[in-house]
Design an enzyme around this catalytic site. Structure first.
Site, mmCIF file in Angstrom:
data_model
loop_
_atom_site.group_PDB
_atom_site.id
_atom_site.type_symbol
_atom_site.label_atom_id
_atom_site.label_comp_id
_atom_site.label_asym_id
_atom_site.label_seq_id
_atom_site.Cartn_x
_atom_site.Cartn_y
_atom_site.Cartn_z
ATOM 1 N N HIS A 197 -4.183 1.916 -2.027
ATOM 2 C CA HIS A 197 -4.970 0.758 -2.478
ATOM 3 C C HIS A 197 -5.190 0.879 -3.981
ATOM 4 O O HIS A 197 -4.563 1.699 -4.634
ATOM 5 C CB HIS A 197 -6.281 0.631 -1.703
ATOM 6 C CG HIS A 197 -7.078 1.903 -1.641
ATOM 7 N ND1 HIS A 197 -7.087 2.826 -2.647
ATOM 8 C CD2 HIS A 197 -7.869 2.415 -0.683
ATOM 9 C CE1 HIS A 197 -7.867 3.823 -2.320
ATOM 10 N NE2 HIS A 197 -8.351 3.619 -1.134
ATOM 11 N N LYS A 244 -11.297 -7.088 -3.036
ATOM 12 C CA LYS A 244 -11.722 -5.767 -3.506
ATOM 13 C C LYS A 244 -10.691 -4.702 -3.157
ATOM 14 O O LYS A 244 -10.221 -4.652 -2.022
ATOM 15 C CB LYS A 244 -13.081 -5.397 -2.908
ATOM 16 C CG LYS A 244 -14.237 -5.896 -3.739
ATOM 17 C CD LYS A 244 -15.524 -5.152 -3.387
ATOM 18 C CE LYS A 244 -16.592 -5.527 -4.402
ATOM 19 N NZ LYS A 244 -17.850 -4.828 -4.208
ATOM 20 N N GLY A 279 -9.665 9.971 -7.276
ATOM 21 C CA GLY A 279 -10.847 9.193 -6.923
ATOM 22 C C GLY A 279 -12.132 9.999 -6.924
ATOM 23 O O GLY A 279 -13.209 9.465 -7.232
#
Ligand SMILES: [Fe+2]
Length: 558
Positions: A12, A37, A297
Protein backbone atom coordinates in the site's frame (compact mmCIF):
# COMPACT_ATOMS: atom_id res chain seq x y z
CA UNK A 1 18.94 14.05 -19.69
CA UNK A 2 18.30 10.74 -17.97
CA UNK A 3 14.82 10.31 -16.49
CA UNK A 4 14.23 7.57 -13.94
CA UNK A 5 10.78 6.84 -12.57
CA UNK A 6 10.55 5.11 -9.18
CA UNK A 7 7.37 3.33 -8.11
CA UNK A 8 5.93 1.79 -4.97
CA UNK A 9 2.76 -0.26 -5.35
CA UNK A 10 3.58 -3.71 -3.99
CA UNK A 11 1.50 -3.41 -0.80
CA UNK A 12 0.00 0.00 0.00
CA UNK A 13 1.02 3.68 0.16
CA UNK A 14 1.40 3.57 -3.64
CA UNK A 15 3.59 6.42 -4.87
CA UNK A 16 5.73 7.67 -7.75
CA UNK A 17 8.97 9.67 -7.83
CA UNK A 18 11.05 11.11 -10.66
CA UNK A 19 14.81 11.65 -10.89
CA UNK A 20 16.12 13.83 -13.72
CA UNK A 21 19.87 13.49 -14.15
CA UNK A 22 20.13 12.25 -10.58
CA UNK A 23 18.06 15.11 -9.13
CA UNK A 24 14.78 14.46 -7.34
CA UNK A 25 12.24 16.70 -9.10
CA UNK A 26 8.88 15.22 -8.08
CA UNK A 27 7.26 12.69 -5.74
CA UNK A 28 3.66 12.12 -4.71
CA UNK A 29 1.41 9.55 -3.11
CA UNK A 30 -1.46 8.14 -5.15
CA UNK A 31 -3.93 8.55 -2.24
CA UNK A 32 -3.86 12.32 -2.72
CA UNK A 33 -5.17 11.89 -6.26
CA UNK A 34 -7.52 8.90 -5.97
CA UNK A 35 -8.76 10.16 -2.55
CA UNK A 36 -8.55 6.66 -1.00
CA UNK A 37 -6.50 6.49 2.21
CA UNK A 38 -3.24 4.57 1.63
CA UNK A 39 -4.21 4.44 -2.09
CA UNK A 40 -5.15 0.75 -1.87
CA UNK A 41 -5.30 -2.15 0.58
CA UNK A 42 -2.21 -4.30 0.92
CA UNK A 43 -3.44 -7.41 -0.90
CA UNK A 44 -1.90 -10.41 -2.65
CA UNK A 45 -3.95 -9.66 -5.72
CA UNK A 46 -3.00 -6.06 -6.52
CA UNK A 47 0.75 -5.28 -6.72
CA UNK A 48 0.31 -4.60 -10.45
CA UNK A 49 -2.18 -1.77 -9.80
CA UNK A 50 0.11 1.16 -10.55
CA UNK A 51 -0.17 4.68 -9.08
CA UNK A 52 -1.14 6.02 -12.49
CA UNK A 53 -2.14 9.51 -11.40
CA UNK A 54 0.98 10.01 -9.30
CA UNK A 55 3.03 8.89 -12.33
CA UNK A 56 1.18 11.36 -14.58
CA UNK A 57 1.83 14.13 -12.09
CA UNK A 58 5.60 13.37 -12.02
CA UNK A 59 5.80 13.51 -15.82
CA UNK A 60 3.78 16.72 -16.01
CA UNK A 61 5.84 18.38 -13.29
CA UNK A 62 9.04 17.80 -15.30
CA UNK A 63 7.41 18.55 -18.66
CA UNK A 64 8.01 15.00 -19.90
CA UNK A 65 5.98 12.46 -21.82
CA UNK A 66 6.00 8.68 -21.38
CA UNK A 67 8.53 8.42 -24.22
CA UNK A 68 11.09 10.41 -22.22
CA UNK A 69 11.33 7.86 -19.40
CA UNK A 70 14.67 6.03 -19.60
CA UNK A 71 14.34 3.66 -16.67
CA UNK A 72 11.59 2.44 -14.37
CA UNK A 73 12.37 1.05 -10.90
CA UNK A 74 9.85 -0.89 -8.78
CA UNK A 75 10.52 -1.24 -5.04
CA UNK A 76 10.12 -5.00 -4.71
CA UNK A 77 12.07 -7.93 -6.12
CA UNK A 78 9.94 -11.00 -7.01
CA UNK A 79 13.04 -13.15 -7.57
CA UNK A 80 14.30 -12.47 -4.07
CA UNK A 81 10.85 -13.23 -2.75
CA UNK A 82 10.76 -16.61 -4.55
CA UNK A 83 14.15 -17.46 -3.10
CA UNK A 84 13.15 -16.68 0.48
CA UNK A 85 9.49 -17.71 0.59
CA UNK A 86 8.74 -20.61 2.95
CA UNK A 87 5.59 -22.68 2.57
CA UNK A 88 4.92 -22.56 6.31
CA UNK A 89 4.41 -18.76 6.18
CA UNK A 90 1.05 -18.83 4.42
CA UNK A 91 -0.74 -20.87 1.76
CA UNK A 92 0.92 -21.55 -1.58
CA UNK A 93 -2.22 -20.43 -3.39
CA UNK A 94 -2.04 -16.84 -2.17
CA UNK A 95 1.69 -16.75 -2.83
CA UNK A 96 1.11 -17.99 -6.38
CA UNK A 97 -1.47 -15.24 -6.90
CA UNK A 98 1.01 -12.68 -5.59
CA UNK A 99 3.76 -13.91 -7.92
CA UNK A 100 1.41 -13.97 -10.92
CA UNK A 101 0.42 -10.36 -10.26
CA UNK A 102 4.07 -9.36 -9.78
CA UNK A 103 4.72 -11.02 -13.15
CA UNK A 104 2.31 -8.51 -14.70
CA UNK A 105 3.99 -5.42 -13.27
CA UNK A 106 6.38 -4.76 -16.16
CA UNK A 107 3.70 -5.21 -18.81
CA UNK A 108 1.36 -2.94 -16.82
CA UNK A 109 4.05 -0.24 -17.11
CA UNK A 110 4.62 -0.92 -20.78
CA UNK A 111 0.92 -0.55 -21.41
CA UNK A 112 0.80 2.70 -19.43
CA UNK A 113 3.87 4.17 -21.15
CA UNK A 114 2.90 2.81 -24.55
CA UNK A 115 6.22 1.13 -25.33
CA UNK A 116 8.40 -1.78 -24.29
CA UNK A 117 10.99 -1.30 -21.52
CA UNK A 118 13.09 -4.48 -21.75
CA UNK A 119 16.26 -4.11 -19.66
CA UNK A 120 15.21 -0.61 -18.67
CA UNK A 121 12.81 -2.02 -16.11
CA UNK A 122 14.35 -2.80 -12.70
CA UNK A 123 13.08 -4.66 -9.65
CA UNK A 124 14.79 -3.22 -6.56
CA UNK A 125 14.82 -5.13 -3.23
CA UNK A 126 12.28 -3.48 -0.92
CA UNK A 127 14.55 -2.82 2.07
CA UNK A 128 17.34 -1.57 -0.21
CA UNK A 129 14.84 0.97 -1.59
CA UNK A 130 13.87 2.00 1.97
CA UNK A 131 17.57 2.31 2.93
CA UNK A 132 18.38 4.42 -0.16
CA UNK A 133 15.40 6.73 0.54
CA UNK A 134 16.98 7.59 3.90
CA UNK A 135 20.71 7.44 3.18
CA UNK A 136 21.07 9.51 -0.02
CA UNK A 137 18.87 12.43 1.13
CA UNK A 138 20.63 12.44 4.55
CA UNK A 139 23.80 13.99 3.13
CA UNK A 140 25.94 11.73 5.33
CA UNK A 141 29.15 10.37 3.75
CA UNK A 142 28.84 7.25 5.81
CA UNK A 143 26.09 5.89 8.02
CA UNK A 144 24.51 2.83 9.57
CA UNK A 145 21.03 2.29 8.08
CA UNK A 146 18.15 0.53 9.82
CA UNK A 147 14.96 -0.45 8.00
CA UNK A 148 12.01 -1.42 10.20
CA UNK A 149 8.65 -2.31 8.64
CA UNK A 150 6.06 -5.07 8.25
CA UNK A 151 7.77 -7.10 5.55
CA UNK A 152 9.86 -6.52 2.44
CA UNK A 153 10.40 -9.63 0.33
CA UNK A 154 11.15 -11.63 3.48
CA UNK A 155 12.76 -9.31 6.03
CA UNK A 156 10.91 -7.50 8.81
CA UNK A 157 13.97 -5.48 9.79
CA UNK A 158 17.39 -5.03 8.22
CA UNK A 159 20.73 -3.39 8.83
CA UNK A 160 22.88 -1.86 6.09
CA UNK A 161 25.95 0.31 5.74
CA UNK A 162 26.19 3.39 3.53
CA UNK A 163 29.61 4.60 2.43
CA UNK A 164 29.90 7.23 -0.30
CA UNK A 165 27.60 6.21 -3.13
CA UNK A 166 27.28 2.57 -2.04
CA UNK A 167 24.84 0.80 0.24
CA UNK A 168 25.81 -2.64 1.46
CA UNK A 169 23.43 -5.00 3.25
CA UNK A 170 24.87 -6.20 6.58
CA UNK A 171 22.13 -8.48 7.87
CA UNK A 172 18.39 -9.09 7.77
CA UNK A 173 15.93 -10.12 10.48
CA UNK A 174 13.56 -12.36 8.63
CA UNK A 175 9.79 -12.62 8.63
CA UNK A 176 7.93 -13.51 10.81
CA UNK A 177 9.92 -11.38 13.26
CA UNK A 178 8.07 -8.23 12.23
CA UNK A 179 7.56 -5.25 14.53
CA UNK A 180 5.36 -3.59 11.88
CA UNK A 181 2.91 -6.51 11.80
CA UNK A 182 2.78 -6.54 15.59
CA UNK A 183 1.52 -2.93 15.53
CA UNK A 184 -1.01 -3.75 12.80
CA UNK A 185 -2.44 -6.59 14.87
CA UNK A 186 -2.62 -4.60 18.10
CA UNK A 187 -4.22 -1.65 16.25
CA UNK A 188 -7.00 -3.97 15.12
CA UNK A 189 -7.29 -5.61 18.56
CA UNK A 190 -7.64 -2.15 20.17
CA UNK A 191 -10.57 -1.35 17.88
CA UNK A 192 -8.84 0.71 15.18
CA UNK A 193 -7.95 -0.24 11.60
CA UNK A 194 -4.77 -2.23 10.89
CA UNK A 195 -3.11 0.95 9.64
CA UNK A 196 -3.85 3.07 12.71
CA UNK A 197 -0.56 2.61 14.54
CA UNK A 198 -0.45 6.38 15.17
CA UNK A 199 -3.66 6.13 17.22
CA UNK A 200 -2.15 3.36 19.35
CA UNK A 201 0.94 5.53 19.83
CA UNK A 202 -1.24 8.44 21.00
CA UNK A 203 -3.22 6.20 23.35
CA UNK A 204 -0.04 4.78 24.89
CA UNK A 205 0.66 8.08 26.70
CA UNK A 206 -2.48 7.50 28.82
CA UNK A 207 -1.47 4.03 29.96
CA UNK A 208 0.85 2.47 32.51
CA UNK A 209 3.45 0.31 30.71
CA UNK A 210 4.10 -1.68 33.91
CA UNK A 211 0.69 -3.39 33.98
CA UNK A 212 1.46 -5.59 30.97
CA UNK A 213 5.25 -5.32 30.86
CA UNK A 214 5.80 -8.95 31.87
CA UNK A 215 3.15 -10.19 29.46
CA UNK A 216 4.77 -8.25 26.62
CA UNK A 217 8.18 -9.68 27.37
CA UNK A 218 6.74 -13.04 26.38
CA UNK A 219 5.56 -11.53 23.06
CA UNK A 220 8.20 -9.03 21.90
CA UNK A 221 11.49 -9.83 23.58
CA UNK A 222 14.41 -7.39 23.57
CA UNK A 223 17.91 -8.57 24.37
CA UNK A 224 21.05 -6.44 24.55
CA UNK A 225 21.53 -6.41 20.76
CA UNK A 226 18.71 -8.49 19.37
CA UNK A 227 14.95 -8.86 19.42
CA UNK A 228 12.58 -11.72 18.82
CA UNK A 229 8.86 -12.25 18.57
CA UNK A 230 7.31 -15.25 20.31
CA UNK A 231 6.16 -18.20 18.20
CA UNK A 232 2.48 -17.60 18.90
CA UNK A 233 2.62 -13.97 17.75
CA UNK A 234 4.69 -14.29 14.62
CA UNK A 235 3.73 -12.71 11.33
CA UNK A 236 0.19 -12.68 10.03
CA UNK A 237 -1.20 -15.86 11.58
CA UNK A 238 -5.00 -15.78 11.57
CA UNK A 239 -5.39 -17.20 15.11
CA UNK A 240 -3.28 -14.48 16.71
CA UNK A 241 -6.38 -12.54 17.70
CA UNK A 242 -7.62 -15.44 19.84
CA UNK A 243 -4.27 -15.55 21.62
CA UNK A 244 -4.40 -11.83 22.29
CA UNK A 245 -7.87 -12.31 23.73
CA UNK A 246 -6.60 -15.06 26.04
CA UNK A 247 -3.80 -12.81 27.32
CA UNK A 248 -5.47 -9.37 27.42
CA UNK A 249 -9.22 -10.00 27.50
CA UNK A 250 -11.78 -9.34 24.74
CA UNK A 251 -10.85 -7.02 21.85
CA UNK A 252 -12.27 -3.50 22.13
CA UNK A 253 -14.38 -3.46 19.00
CA UNK A 254 -16.58 -0.33 19.04
CA UNK A 255 -16.70 -0.14 22.86
CA UNK A 256 -15.47 2.72 24.99
CA UNK A 257 -11.72 2.98 25.54
CA UNK A 258 -10.85 1.68 29.03
CA UNK A 259 -7.67 2.15 31.07
CA UNK A 260 -6.81 -1.48 30.18
CA UNK A 261 -6.61 -0.54 26.48
CA UNK A 262 -4.26 2.34 27.19
CA UNK A 263 -2.11 0.05 29.37
CA UNK A 264 -1.81 -2.44 26.49
CA UNK A 265 -0.79 0.36 24.11
CA UNK A 266 1.75 1.65 26.64
CA UNK A 267 3.31 -1.80 27.07
CA UNK A 268 3.50 -2.25 23.28
CA UNK A 269 5.23 1.13 22.95
CA UNK A 270 7.71 0.27 25.73
CA UNK A 271 8.47 -3.17 24.23
CA UNK A 272 8.98 -1.56 20.81
CA UNK A 273 11.34 1.07 22.22
CA UNK A 274 13.40 -1.70 23.85
CA UNK A 275 13.48 -3.89 20.72
CA UNK A 276 14.43 -1.03 18.40
CA UNK A 277 17.11 0.18 20.83
CA UNK A 278 18.58 -3.33 20.79
CA UNK A 279 18.88 -3.02 16.99
CA UNK A 280 20.37 0.46 17.30
CA UNK A 281 23.09 -0.84 19.67
CA UNK A 282 23.75 -3.72 17.29
CA UNK A 283 23.99 -1.28 14.38
CA UNK A 284 26.49 0.82 16.31
CA UNK A 285 28.71 -2.21 16.97
CA UNK A 286 28.58 -3.56 13.42
CA UNK A 287 28.71 -0.19 11.64
CA UNK A 288 30.53 2.06 14.13
CA UNK A 289 29.93 5.42 12.43
CA UNK A 290 28.52 8.60 13.98
CA UNK A 291 25.46 8.67 11.72
CA UNK A 292 22.27 6.63 11.66
CA UNK A 293 19.55 6.61 9.00
CA UNK A 294 16.20 4.98 9.70
CA UNK A 295 13.41 4.04 7.26
CA UNK A 296 10.37 1.76 7.14
CA UNK A 297 6.88 2.32 8.53
CA UNK A 298 8.04 1.76 12.13
CA UNK A 299 10.14 4.94 11.73
CA UNK A 300 6.88 6.93 11.85
CA UNK A 301 6.83 6.16 15.58
CA UNK A 302 8.03 9.52 16.93
CA UNK A 303 8.19 8.21 20.51
CA UNK A 304 10.67 5.45 19.55
CA UNK A 305 12.58 7.94 17.37
CA UNK A 306 12.95 10.24 20.37
CA UNK A 307 14.29 7.35 22.49
CA UNK A 308 16.87 6.63 19.77
CA UNK A 309 18.14 10.22 19.55
CA UNK A 310 18.12 10.62 23.36
CA UNK A 311 20.22 7.46 23.74
CA UNK A 312 23.20 9.17 22.08
CA UNK A 313 24.30 5.89 20.46
CA UNK A 314 24.64 7.86 17.23
CA UNK A 315 25.51 11.57 17.17
CA UNK A 316 23.29 12.23 14.15
CA UNK A 317 19.99 10.61 13.19
CA UNK A 318 18.24 11.15 9.86
CA UNK A 319 14.75 9.93 8.92
CA UNK A 320 13.16 11.01 5.61
CA UNK A 321 9.76 12.76 5.44
CA UNK A 322 8.28 9.54 3.98
CA UNK A 323 9.91 6.63 5.84
CA UNK A 324 6.89 4.42 5.10
CA UNK A 325 6.39 2.49 1.85
CA UNK A 326 5.69 5.58 -0.26
CA UNK A 327 9.32 6.60 0.26
CA UNK A 328 10.55 3.46 -1.49
CA UNK A 329 9.51 5.08 -4.80
CA UNK A 330 12.32 7.60 -4.27
CA UNK A 331 14.72 4.93 -3.00
CA UNK A 332 14.09 2.56 -5.93
CA UNK A 333 14.76 5.34 -8.46
CA UNK A 334 17.99 6.23 -6.64
CA UNK A 335 19.19 2.63 -6.63
CA UNK A 336 18.45 2.35 -10.37
CA UNK A 337 20.35 5.58 -10.99
CA UNK A 338 23.40 4.21 -9.15
CA UNK A 339 23.25 0.96 -11.12
CA UNK A 340 22.93 2.55 -14.58
CA UNK A 341 24.54 6.01 -14.51
CA UNK A 342 28.08 7.33 -14.16
CA UNK A 343 26.99 10.80 -13.08
CA UNK A 344 26.68 10.86 -9.28
CA UNK A 345 23.29 11.05 -7.67
CA UNK A 346 22.21 14.24 -5.92
CA UNK A 347 22.72 13.71 -2.18
CA UNK A 348 21.71 15.65 0.91
CA UNK A 349 18.49 16.99 -0.63
CA UNK A 350 15.63 16.14 1.70
CA UNK A 351 12.76 18.57 1.10
CA UNK A 352 9.28 17.10 1.56
CA UNK A 353 7.75 19.69 -0.81
CA UNK A 354 7.80 17.52 -3.94
CA UNK A 355 4.12 17.37 -4.95
CA UNK A 356 1.89 19.50 -7.18
CA UNK A 357 1.56 23.26 -6.84
CA UNK A 358 -1.10 25.43 -8.43
CA UNK A 359 -0.98 28.75 -10.25
CA UNK A 360 -3.16 31.71 -9.41
CA UNK A 361 -5.31 30.94 -12.45
CA UNK A 362 -5.98 27.38 -11.19
CA UNK A 363 -6.93 28.70 -7.76
CA UNK A 364 -9.23 31.40 -9.16
CA UNK A 365 -10.92 28.92 -11.50
CA UNK A 366 -11.60 26.54 -8.58
CA UNK A 367 -13.02 29.40 -6.49
CA UNK A 368 -15.20 30.55 -9.36
CA UNK A 369 -16.58 27.13 -10.17
CA UNK A 370 -17.51 26.71 -6.50
CA UNK A 371 -19.56 29.90 -6.82
CA UNK A 372 -17.47 31.71 -4.21
CA UNK A 373 -15.67 35.03 -4.04
CA UNK A 374 -12.11 35.23 -2.79
CA UNK A 375 -10.47 38.42 -1.62
CA UNK A 376 -6.82 39.12 -2.13
CA UNK A 377 -4.58 39.64 0.88
CA UNK A 378 -1.55 41.91 0.70
CA UNK A 379 -0.02 40.07 3.63
CA UNK A 380 -1.42 36.54 3.93
CA UNK A 381 1.05 35.56 6.67
CA UNK A 382 0.03 38.48 8.87
CA UNK A 383 -3.70 38.17 8.15
CA UNK A 384 -3.62 34.44 8.91
CA UNK A 385 -1.62 34.98 12.10
CA UNK A 386 -4.16 37.61 13.26
CA UNK A 387 -7.06 35.21 12.68
CA UNK A 388 -5.26 32.36 14.49
CA UNK A 389 -4.54 34.63 17.46
CA UNK A 390 -8.24 35.48 17.41
CA UNK A 391 -9.15 31.79 17.95
CA UNK A 392 -10.00 30.98 14.34
CA UNK A 393 -9.15 27.76 12.46
CA UNK A 394 -7.15 28.68 9.38
CA UNK A 395 -6.51 26.40 6.39
CA UNK A 396 -3.09 27.18 4.90
CA UNK A 397 -2.70 25.93 1.31
CA UNK A 398 0.59 27.08 -0.23
CA UNK A 399 3.07 25.87 -2.84
CA UNK A 400 3.97 22.23 -3.45
CA UNK A 401 2.20 19.42 -1.58
CA UNK A 402 4.18 17.47 1.01
CA UNK A 403 5.53 13.96 0.33
CA UNK A 404 4.90 11.81 3.41
CA UNK A 405 2.01 11.44 5.86
CA UNK A 406 2.42 14.75 7.72
CA UNK A 407 1.20 18.17 6.65
CA UNK A 408 4.23 20.40 7.04
CA UNK A 409 2.86 23.85 6.38
CA UNK A 410 1.73 23.61 2.74
CA UNK A 411 -1.55 21.67 3.26
CA UNK A 412 -2.13 22.44 6.96
CA UNK A 413 -4.85 23.51 9.36
CA UNK A 414 -3.50 26.00 11.87
CA UNK A 415 -4.83 27.12 15.23
CA UNK A 416 -3.86 28.89 18.44
CA UNK A 417 -1.91 26.62 20.86
CA UNK A 418 -2.61 28.83 23.89
CA UNK A 419 -6.10 27.67 24.82
CA UNK A 420 -6.88 24.28 26.39
CA UNK A 421 -10.20 24.18 24.51
CA UNK A 422 -8.64 24.38 21.02
CA UNK A 423 -8.27 20.58 20.72
CA UNK A 424 -12.01 20.10 21.23
CA UNK A 425 -12.86 22.94 18.86
CA UNK A 426 -10.65 21.42 16.13
CA UNK A 427 -12.19 18.00 16.66
CA UNK A 428 -15.76 19.25 16.70
CA UNK A 429 -15.45 21.63 13.77
CA UNK A 430 -13.17 19.73 11.41
CA UNK A 431 -11.10 16.73 12.36
CA UNK A 432 -13.57 14.41 14.15
CA UNK A 433 -10.74 12.47 15.72
CA UNK A 434 -10.62 10.55 19.00
CA UNK A 435 -10.16 12.82 22.04
CA UNK A 436 -6.97 11.09 23.18
CA UNK A 437 -5.03 11.96 20.03
CA UNK A 438 -2.62 14.86 20.40
CA UNK A 439 -2.26 17.86 18.10
CA UNK A 440 1.23 18.82 17.03
CA UNK A 441 2.94 22.22 17.06
CA UNK A 442 5.06 23.90 14.37
CA UNK A 443 7.66 26.20 15.88
CA UNK A 444 10.17 28.72 14.52
CA UNK A 445 13.41 26.70 14.50
CA UNK A 446 15.38 29.55 16.08
CA UNK A 447 13.05 29.54 19.12
CA UNK A 448 12.53 25.77 19.42
CA UNK A 449 15.02 25.25 22.26
CA UNK A 450 13.23 27.77 24.45
CA UNK A 451 10.07 25.66 24.37
CA UNK A 452 11.08 22.03 23.71
CA UNK A 453 13.93 19.70 24.76
CA UNK A 454 14.90 19.18 21.12
CA UNK A 455 18.57 18.30 21.59
CA UNK A 456 20.81 18.55 18.51
CA UNK A 457 18.75 19.82 15.58
CA UNK A 458 18.46 17.40 12.63
CA UNK A 459 16.98 18.13 9.19
CA UNK A 460 14.43 15.44 10.17
CA UNK A 461 13.05 17.79 12.83
CA UNK A 462 11.38 19.57 9.90
CA UNK A 463 9.26 16.43 9.29
CA UNK A 464 7.42 16.00 12.65
CA UNK A 465 9.14 12.70 13.44
CA UNK A 466 10.27 13.22 17.04
CA UNK A 467 8.40 13.75 20.30
CA UNK A 468 10.61 15.75 22.70
CA UNK A 469 9.47 16.96 26.11
CA UNK A 470 7.85 20.37 26.28
CA UNK A 471 9.84 22.46 28.78
CA UNK A 472 7.90 22.18 32.06
CA UNK A 473 7.80 25.96 32.58
CA UNK A 474 6.18 26.48 29.15
CA UNK A 475 3.52 23.75 29.29
CA UNK A 476 0.77 25.95 30.73
CA UNK A 477 1.27 28.51 27.96
CA UNK A 478 0.55 26.07 25.09
CA UNK A 479 -1.86 23.44 26.49
CA UNK A 480 -3.37 22.60 23.06
CA UNK A 481 -0.15 20.93 21.87
CA UNK A 482 1.14 19.23 25.04
CA UNK A 483 0.38 15.51 25.06
CA UNK A 484 -0.67 13.63 28.20
CA UNK A 485 2.96 12.62 28.88
CA UNK A 486 4.32 16.17 28.53
CA UNK A 487 5.74 15.66 25.03
CA UNK A 488 4.91 17.25 21.66
CA UNK A 489 5.45 15.92 18.14
CA UNK A 490 7.01 19.17 17.06
CA UNK A 491 7.95 20.44 13.58
CA UNK A 492 10.88 22.87 13.39
CA UNK A 493 10.37 25.45 10.65
CA UNK A 494 13.25 27.55 9.39
CA UNK A 495 13.16 30.42 6.91
CA UNK A 496 15.07 28.17 4.52
CA UNK A 497 12.92 25.03 4.83
CA UNK A 498 9.57 26.82 4.36
CA UNK A 499 9.78 30.63 4.01
CA UNK A 500 6.02 31.30 3.73
CA UNK A 501 5.16 29.20 6.77
CA UNK A 502 8.05 30.72 8.71
CA UNK A 503 6.71 34.18 7.90
CA UNK A 504 3.33 33.21 9.35
CA UNK A 505 4.93 31.84 12.53
CA UNK A 506 6.99 35.04 12.84
CA UNK A 507 3.85 37.16 12.52
CA UNK A 508 2.11 35.06 15.21
CA UNK A 509 5.17 35.42 17.45
CA UNK A 510 5.27 39.21 16.95
CA UNK A 511 1.64 39.42 17.98
CA UNK A 512 1.54 36.94 20.87
CA UNK A 513 5.10 36.23 22.06
CA UNK A 514 4.52 32.55 21.23
CA UNK A 515 6.58 31.31 18.24
CA UNK A 516 4.41 28.29 17.45
CA UNK A 517 0.94 27.27 16.24
CA UNK A 518 -1.09 24.06 16.19
CA UNK A 519 -0.48 22.33 12.84
CA UNK A 520 -2.71 19.44 11.81
CA UNK A 521 -3.23 18.02 8.36
CA UNK A 522 -5.77 19.74 6.09
CA UNK A 523 -8.37 16.98 5.86
CA UNK A 524 -11.41 15.57 7.58
CA UNK A 525 -11.09 11.76 7.81
CA UNK A 526 -9.84 11.60 4.18
CA UNK A 527 -6.42 11.87 2.52
CA UNK A 528 -4.80 15.30 2.89
CA UNK A 529 -6.13 17.77 0.29
CA UNK A 530 -4.16 18.05 -2.94
CA UNK A 531 -5.87 20.51 -5.30
CA UNK A 532 -7.60 23.87 -4.75
CA UNK A 533 -10.92 22.09 -5.33
CA UNK A 534 -10.13 19.48 -2.65
CA UNK A 535 -9.29 22.38 -0.34
CA UNK A 536 -12.56 24.19 -1.08
CA UNK A 537 -14.62 21.00 -0.61
CA UNK A 538 -13.14 20.37 2.85
CA UNK A 539 -13.41 24.09 3.73
CA UNK A 540 -17.11 24.14 2.87
CA UNK A 541 -18.16 20.93 4.56
CA UNK A 542 -16.34 21.66 7.82
CA UNK A 543 -16.08 24.44 10.37
CA UNK A 544 -12.83 25.95 9.04
CA UNK A 545 -13.02 29.73 9.47
CA UNK A 546 -10.76 30.83 6.61
CA UNK A 547 -8.92 29.27 3.69
CA UNK A 548 -5.72 30.89 2.43
CA UNK A 549 -4.59 29.68 -1.01
CA UNK A 550 -1.45 31.64 -1.82
CA UNK A 551 -2.70 35.20 -1.34
CA UNK A 552 -6.36 34.45 -2.07
CA UNK A 553 -8.58 34.22 1.01
CA UNK A 554 -11.99 32.65 1.51
CA UNK A 555 -13.75 33.42 4.77
CA UNK A 556 -16.59 31.31 6.18
CA UNK A 557 -19.91 33.16 6.23
CA UNK A 558 -20.92 32.87 9.88
FE1 LIG B 1 8.19 -1.32 3.64
Amino acid sequence: MVNILGINSVYHESAAALLVDGELVAAAEEERFNRIKHAKEADWDNPHQLPERAIRFCLKQAGLTARDIDHVAYSFDPKLRRKRYRAEWWGRKVEETFQLRLGQVQSAFEELLGRSLGQRFHFVPHHLAHAASAYFPSGFDRAAILTLDGIGESAGSSLAKGVGTRIQSIETFEYPHSIGFMWEEFSAYLGFSNYDASKVMGLAAYGNPEVFRQTFQSILRAEAENYGIAQDFLGVQPDKFARMEAMFGPPRGMDEILPRHADIAAALQAATDAAVMALVRRAKRKVPFENLCIAGGVALNCVTNEVITRSGEFANVFIPSAPHDAGTAIGAAMVAHGATQKKPLQRGYSTPYLGPSFKRGDILAAVKSAGLNARRSKSPARDAADMIADGKIVAWFQGRMEFGPRALGNRSLLADPRGPEMRNILNQKVKHREDFRPFAPSVMAEHADEWFEVGAHSPSHAFMLFAPDVKPEQRDRIPAVVHKDGTARVQLVSRKSNPRFHELLSAFFAKTGVPLVVNTSFNDSEPIVCTPTDAIVTFRKSGIDALFMDDMVLVARN
